[in-house]
Each structure stands twice: as structure tokens, then as C-alpha cells.
Design a protein around this motif. Structure first.
Motif, PDB file in Angstrom:
ATOM      1  N   UNK A  38      -1.820 -25.425  -0.521  1.00 55.39           N
ATOM      2  CA  UNK A  38      -2.145 -24.282   0.320  1.00 55.39           C
ATOM      3  C   UNK A  38      -2.792 -24.711   1.625  1.00 55.39           C
ATOM      4  N   UNK A  39      -2.700 -23.784   2.584  1.00 55.34           N
ATOM      5  CA  UNK A  39      -3.342 -24.046   3.872  1.00 55.34           C
ATOM      6  C   UNK A  39      -4.857 -24.051   3.678  1.00 55.34           C
ATOM      7  N   UNK A  95      -8.516 -23.033   4.061  1.00 45.30           N
ATOM      8  CA  UNK A  95      -9.107 -21.752   4.483  1.00 45.30           C
ATOM      9  C   UNK A  95     -10.552 -21.943   4.905  1.00 45.30           C
ATOM     10  N   UNK A  97      -9.547  -3.598  13.268  1.00 44.26           N
ATOM     11  CA  UNK A  97      -8.606  -3.726  14.389  1.00 44.26           C
ATOM     12  C   UNK A  97      -7.190  -4.075  13.947  1.00 44.26           C
ATOM     13  N   UNK A 141      -5.994  -4.382  10.599  1.00 47.42           N
ATOM     14  CA  UNK A 141      -5.484  -3.797   9.350  1.00 47.42           C
ATOM     15  C   UNK A 141      -5.796  -2.307   9.279  1.00 47.42           C
ATOM     16  N   UNK A 142      -5.876  -1.648  10.436  1.00 48.36           N
ATOM     17  CA  UNK A 142      -6.260  -0.242  10.403  1.00 48.36           C
ATOM     18  C   UNK A 142      -5.189   0.622   9.728  1.00 48.36           C
ATOM     19  N   UNK A 143      -3.943   0.254   9.943  1.00 45.11           N
ATOM     20  CA  UNK A 143      -2.849   1.033   9.333  1.00 45.11           C
ATOM     21  C   UNK A 143      -2.927   0.956   7.800  1.00 45.11           C
ATOM     22  N   UNK A 144      -3.328  -0.237   7.284  1.00 44.93           N
ATOM     23  CA  UNK A 144      -3.500  -0.390   5.830  1.00 44.93           C
ATOM     24  C   UNK A 144      -4.614   0.528   5.331  1.00 44.93           C
ATOM     25  N   UNK A 158       2.117   6.799  -6.724  1.00 47.99           N
ATOM     26  CA  UNK A 158       1.109   7.742  -7.236  1.00 47.99           C
ATOM     27  C   UNK A 158       1.600   9.185  -7.055  1.00 47.99           C
ATOM     28  N   UNK A 183       0.842  -1.211   0.000  1.00 44.66           N
ATOM     29  CA  UNK A 183       0.000   0.000   0.000  1.00 44.66           C
ATOM     30  C   UNK A 183       0.871   1.253   0.000  1.00 44.66           C
ATOM     31  N   UNK A 184       1.906   1.265   0.842  1.00 46.03           N
ATOM     32  CA  UNK A 184       2.737   2.468   0.907  1.00 46.03           C
ATOM     33  C   UNK A 184       3.642   2.597  -0.322  1.00 46.03           C
ATOM     34  N   UNK A 235      -4.321  10.937  -2.655  1.00 51.97           N
ATOM     35  CA  UNK A 235      -3.224  11.360  -3.538  1.00 51.97           C
ATOM     36  C   UNK A 235      -3.676  11.335  -4.989  1.00 51.97           C
ATOM     37  N   UNK A 236      -4.403  10.261  -5.368  1.00 53.28           N
ATOM     38  CA  UNK A 236      -4.880  10.149  -6.748  1.00 53.28           C
ATOM     39  C   UNK A 236      -5.814  11.290  -7.114  1.00 53.28           C
ATOM     40  N   UNK A 258      -5.533   3.328   6.562  1.00 53.59           N
ATOM     41  CA  UNK A 258      -5.022   4.705   6.491  1.00 53.59           C
ATOM     42  C   UNK A 258      -4.240   4.870   5.183  1.00 53.59           C
ATOM     43  N   UNK A 259      -3.399   3.883   4.877  1.00 54.02           N
ATOM     44  CA  UNK A 259      -2.615   3.919   3.635  1.00 54.02           C
ATOM     45  C   UNK A 259      -3.509   3.992   2.413  1.00 54.02           C
ATOM     46  N   UNK A 260      -4.598   3.178   2.439  1.00 53.83           N
ATOM     47  CA  UNK A 260      -5.504   3.173   1.277  1.00 53.83           C
ATOM     48  C   UNK A 260      -6.203   4.520   1.109  1.00 53.83           C
ATOM     49  N   UNK A 285      -1.787 -17.453   0.528  1.00 53.81           N
ATOM     50  CA  UNK A 285      -2.330 -18.816   0.542  1.00 53.81           C
ATOM     51  C   UNK A 285      -1.325 -19.808   1.142  1.00 53.81           C
ATOM     52  N   UNK A 325      -4.936   7.328   1.982  1.00 59.49           N
ATOM     53  CA  UNK A 325      -3.926   8.257   1.453  1.00 59.49           C
ATOM     54  C   UNK A 325      -3.719   8.034  -0.050  1.00 59.49           C
ATOM     55  N   UNK A 326      -3.751   6.762  -0.498  1.00 55.20           N
ATOM     56  CA  UNK A 326      -3.600   6.490  -1.941  1.00 55.20           C
ATOM     57  C   UNK A 326      -4.711   7.192  -2.723  1.00 55.20           C
TER      58      UNK A 326
END
Lengths: 414, 167
Positions: free
Chosen positions: B116-117, B119, B133, B135-138, A74, A67-68, B148-149, B140-142, A115, B144-145
Motif C-alpha cells: 500500500x501507499x 499514509x 470541502x 466530500x460535501x456531496x457525500x 434503504x 452512499x447513493x 430515509x431510515x 449530503x448523501x449520508x 489503500x 439523506x440515508x
């Protein structure tokens, strides 16, 4: 509550420092090179770029890292095309296309790794790869990811976008792109993932040594044939990044310390060279080295700082570039890769050749026609050039102290 | 794999190829939205309703809006330019369907051991837990993406009409 455990270690600190120094230099140059009505927008984009790069350094999860990487990419596209010229759009478009290919490869690899390991945290993936080291699909995922990073780092043969992007971007953008963006997104990421996730298996080592050596030689040979100042520096960048990858490929503690030290040094002296290119372009109105000559007598600070940067890049003692290259070559030799070390030494002569040619054509010799009234660049360009030069000289002179205090602890991450 | 799955995959690949091969930017944006919409249906089929809703709202919805907004800020081509562009574009991507079919066949018949494991299918609560909980940092990144776009579109296209009129 924000649940996030950043991956901060000695290499991260080196990267944070490099990002801050190069971004500061770019900001200084922008005060002179970007028109006042576009400066606010430029600074906002630069901040977004810094967020992206710092996020890449902080990440300890492959998806967070992806993501970063995208945030950085971009913001970079927009910054390259910032002045909306035809060449700028062409450079940005090439970067967009190849970056999209890299992103597709990285995403495909992430899907497979998810996976295989059931999660994308660095340690989860590392454990899964260790327990399924013979799995063809896991090896494929690692190879695809590494190729994606080679594209982001502009390594040969995936370097097609880099000279166009660097040379067509506005001066402060070239400084930050060449100085740190490709290092953070391609090179640092590769160093981090090989050390913390993929490990130093024989195929990975071989791939790094080969790509590193090819980049050193091809980048240096291509730089020799350039007449555009910024394009020459772009190819030189490819060659210098090759040294970092070569050091990483050796896979020893000393080699990692050398690779990270060269990464930092390269960020500093390449930024300095691009700041010099900005000064020359702003004062003379051209980047064509065939039309320049003898301008060091009129631009003494730019001339002197460019000599220091060139000597450091070429690996001349006692400047910082000499020590980092020496560590890399000694480490590669001690690891038993004598042929690669020999090629790296010989390619240093090529570096010396293209930089001597650049110095003679741009800064020394007879003053070119029409430059009798030429003046030194303004303080917004001179100040970052002097700061970067002082860092280059200081790191070189302080090396005996730095070696035990900072460098070997960086390598000890292994 | 059922006939419905195969049909959906075929439709999605066709829409994706049309997105790449069609000469008009607007058609391309619509093609991409269609590809995302079919992918959402596939995700529903695979019992991943939350992922499907995200795909539908973000990729088929929000991203298409951003694309269409950007396209509306550009100058359309003349009829003659359009005809020339369509011809060269078709020529350039003529081999694409063949390459896609050959690659698909190769992957289908490759002896890859997908060890594969196993699922399980996450419940809605688990997905929400993971998303907010762990993936909150992700997220934030998304954000920002996307910011930015959108910022980039404004920066690059804001004064384009004015600048072209001045020229």
C-alpha cells in the motif's frame, strides 16, 4: 460552494431518461393502487428513491457511489414493505439481508482500493489499478466489488432475493424496482465501473460473459415453471439483465452500445409488463395464471400492450428489444465469443416460450370462470401502459435513425 | 501490534458476535453500540481522533437511538416465544465463532502482499477541509440515508400498535 464534478456522459443521459420514465409510470400506477391516506408517504419515498438513483448516475467517486447505493437500497426496503403484509416483510427482509452482504463486500473493496490508490475518484483508482495490474490484493478488491454489484443486480447465482422482492411489493413499487432500481444500482453501476475504472481485463471479461450467460439461461428456465404472473416477470428480468451483462463482457464499442440500449429497452418493456400485471391483479384480484384466461377480450388495452411488451422482450422485429438483442449478439459474435452468442440466440427461444405460455394462460383462449363482468383497468394504469408501449414501438421503428445518432455515441465512451 | 491492540480487537470481535447471536433485539442494539465504542478506542489508538469521534457519536450514539426507538415501537414476544427463539437462534449461529476464528487465522497467514501507499496522519484541519470541502456531496448523501431510515421507521411502525389492537 458545492465541490462536486458529476460524471455526466451519454450513458448518464440514457439513465436519467429511463429513471424519469419509469418513476413517472410508477407514480401513475400509485394513484390507483395505493390508498389515498398512504399516497403522500409513498410519493415521498419514491422521491428519495429517485434521489438515490440519480446520485448513483452522477457519482464519479466510488465512495459517493456507495452512499447513493445505500440511499436507493434503504428507500427500496421501505417501499417493498410499504403495505406491511407478511409476504412484503419477507421480501423486504431478504432484500435487506442480501443487500447488506453486497454493501459489506463493496465497503471491504473500497477500503482496499483506498489503500492501493490513495483516493476513491474513478480516475485515481483507474490509474492505480493500471500501475499495479499484477497486485493480488487489487484483483481481489475488484472481484469483491463486482460480486457485490452482481448481488445488487440480482444476477445468477446471487438472485435469491429478487423474485420475492418483486412479487411481494405493491404494484407501483414492483414497476419501479423491476423497471429501474436494480438496473441503476447493479447493472448501470457495473457498466460504469467496468468502462471507467476496472477496465476490460481478460478475467473481468470472462466473469461477465459467464455470469451473463448463466443468468440468461437460468432466468429463462425458471420463468417457464412459474404460475404467479409477477414471479414469472421477475425471473424474466434476471434473464434479460443477463443479455446486458453478456454485451458488457464482449467489451467492444458496438457491444457497449447494445448493452446500454438493452438496459434502456428493458427498463421500458419490463415496466410495461409490471404495469400490465398491476392492471390484471387490480381487476381480477389474482396473479395466479392458472386461474386466469381469455381476459384480453375484456381488457383490450392491457392485452394489446402486454403483447407488444412480450414481443419486444422476446426480440421480435421491428420492436426495440429485437434491435438491442441483435446488436448484443452480433457484437459478442464479432468479438470472437461464438459459443456465448449461440447460447444467447437459443435462450431467446426460451423467452418466446415462457411469454407465449403467459399470453395463452392469461390473455387468450377461453374466458375463465367468474370473469364475465370484468372491465378494463382505470386511466391511471392505462395511460402509463400506452406511453410505455409507444416508446417501445417508436424506438423499434426509429432504430435506423437512432443507431448513428444516439447509440454509437454511447458506445464511443470507450 | 501491541497486546492492547490485540485485546481490543478480541473484545470488538466478541461484542460483534454477541450482537449477532443474542436473541433479544435490545441486547443486539446494545451489543452493536459496544462494538462501535471499542472500534472508536481502536481509532484513537491509530491516531485518528476525528474518525473515532464520528464513530462514537454517529454509530454508537445516533444509530443506537434510532434502533432503540424502532424496537420500542414493536410488540415484545411472550416468555415462551422468547425461549423458543433463543434456542433456535443459538443453534443457527453455533458455528459462527469457529468460522470467525478460522477466517481470521487464514487472513493472518495468507501470503497477501499489502503493497500500500504510505499514509501520513492527517491533522484536524486537513480532515475538516476534506470533509467540508471535497466530500460535501457525500455528506449530503449520508444525511439523506439517515433521513430515509428514520422516515422508514416512522412509516412502517407508526400505526403498528393501533393496527394490532384493531385486529
Amino acid at each position: 460552494m458545492l465541490v462536486f464534478r458529476p460524471a455526466v456522459d451519454n450513458i448518464s443521459f440514457v439513465m436519467f431518461l429511463a429513471i424519469a420514465i419509469v418513476a413517472m409510470s410508477s407514480l401513475f400506477v400509485s394513484q390507483s393502487a395505493i390508498k389515498e391516506n398512504g399516497r403522500f408517504t409513498f410519493i415521498n419515498l419514491l422521491l428519495l428513491l429517485i434521489i438515490g438513483m440519480n446520485g448513483v448516475v452522477l457519482a464519479n467517486d466510488l465512495f459517493t457511489l456507495y452512499i447513493f447505493l445505500e440511499v436507493t437500497a434503504v428507500a427500496s426496503f421501505i417501499l417493498i414493505a410499504f403495505e406491511k403484509g407478511k409476504n412484503a416483510f419477507e421480501g423486504a427482509f431478504k432484500y435487506v439481508v442480501l443487500s447488506a452482504v453486497a454493501s459489506a463486500l463493496i465497503l471491504a473493496s473500497l477500503a482496499i482500493l483506498l489503500m492501493v490508490s490513495g483516493g476513491l475518484g474513478f480516475y485515481e483508482v483507474k490509474d492505480a489499478l493500471l500501475s499495479s495490474s499484477n497486485s493480488k490484493i487489487a484483483i481481489l478488491a475488484v472481484a469483491v466489488f463486482v460480486v457485490g454489484l452482481f448481488i445488487k443486480g440480482g444476477l445468477v447465482p446471487f438472485h435469491g432475493w429478487l423474485p420475492d422482492a418483486y412479487s411481494s411489493a405493491p404494484s407501483p413499487v414492483s414497476v419501479v424496482l423491476a423497471g429501474i432500481v436494480t438496473k441503476a444500482t447493479g447493472v448501470y453501476t457495473l457498466v460504469r465501473l467496468v468502462i471507467s475504472v476496472f477496465g476490460f481485463s481478460e478475467p473481468v471479461k470472462l466473469m461477465l460473459l459467464l455470469i451473463g450467460t448463466i443468468s440468461i439461461v437460468v432466468g429463462a428456465l425458471a420463468a417457464l415453471g412459474q404460475s404467479d404472473f409477477k414471479r414469472m416477470l421477475s425471473y424474466s428480468s434476471i434473464s434479460q439483465v443477463g443479455y446486458i451483462i453478456l454485451g458488457l463482457g464482449a467489451g467492444t464499442e458496438l457491444a457497449i452500445a447494445g448493452a446500454v440500449f438493452h438496459l434502456f429497452n428493458h427498463a421500458i418493456f419490463k415496466s410495461l409488463l409490471f404495469v400490465n400485471a398491476a392492471a390484471v391483479e387490480e381487476q381480477t384480484g389474482t396473479r395466479n395464471m392458472d386461474k386466469l384466461g381469455g381476459i384480453a377480450s375484456k381488457m383490450p388495452v392491457t392485452g394489446t400492450t402486454s403483447v407488444v411488451a412480450f414481443l419486444s422482450t422476446a426480440g421480435i422485429p421491428p420492436l426495440s428489444g429485437f434491435w438491442s438483442k441483435l446488436i448484443i449478439i452480433v457484437a459478442v459474435w464479432k468479438a470472437g465469443f461464438h459459443g456465448y452468442a449461440a447460447i444467447a440466440i437459443l435462450a431467446s427461444l426460451l423467452t418466446l416460450a415462457y411469454f407465449l405460455s403467459m399470453q395463452r394462460r392469461v390473455f387468450f383462449g377461453k374466458l375463465a370462470d367468474g370473469f364475465a363482468g370484468l372491465k378494463e383497468a382505470g386511466p391511471w394504469i392505462i395511460i402509463p401502459a400506452l406511453i410505455l408501449m409507444l416508446i417501445t414501438v417508436g424506438l423499434g421503428l426509429g432504430f435506423p435513425w437512432l443507431f448513428g445518432t444516439f447509440l454509437m455515441p454511447v458506445g464511443s465512451i470507450l | 501490534m501491541t497486546t492492547i491492540d490485540l485485546l481490543l480487537l478480541f473484545l470488538m470481535m466478541s461484542a460483534a458476535m454477541w450482537t449477532v447471536m443474542t436473541p433479544g433485539l435490545l441486547y443486539s442494539a446494545i451489543g452493536l453500540a459496544l462494538t462501535s465504542a471499542i472500534l472508536s478506542v481502536i481509532m484513537f489508538q491509530l491516531n485518528a481522533p476525528l474518525a473515532a469521534v464520528f464513530e462514537l457519536s454517529v454509530c454508537a450514539g445516533l444509530i443506537t437511538v434510532v434502533f432503540v426507538a424502532a424496537i420500542s415501537l414493536t410488540k415484545p414476544m411472550s416468555k415462551q416465544q422468547e425461549a423458543q427463539h433463543a434456542k433456535t437462534r443459538l443453534k443457527r449461529y453455533l458455528a459462527l465463532p469457529v468460522i470467525v476464528v478460522v477466517l481470521g487465522w487464514m487472513l493472518w497467514s495468507a501470503p497477501l502482499n499489502f503493497d500500500f501507499l504510505p499514509r501520513g496522519i492527517a491533522s484536524g484541519d486537513e480532515v475538516r477541509q476534506v470533509l467540508w470541502n471535497t466530500r460535501r456531496f457525500d455528506l449530503i448523501g449520508q444525511i439523506i440515508v439517515i433521513l430515509t431510515g428514520v422516515f422508514g421507521i416512522v412509516v412502517l411502525f407508526k400505526n403498528r400498535g393501533k393496527e394490532e389492537a384493531e385486529k
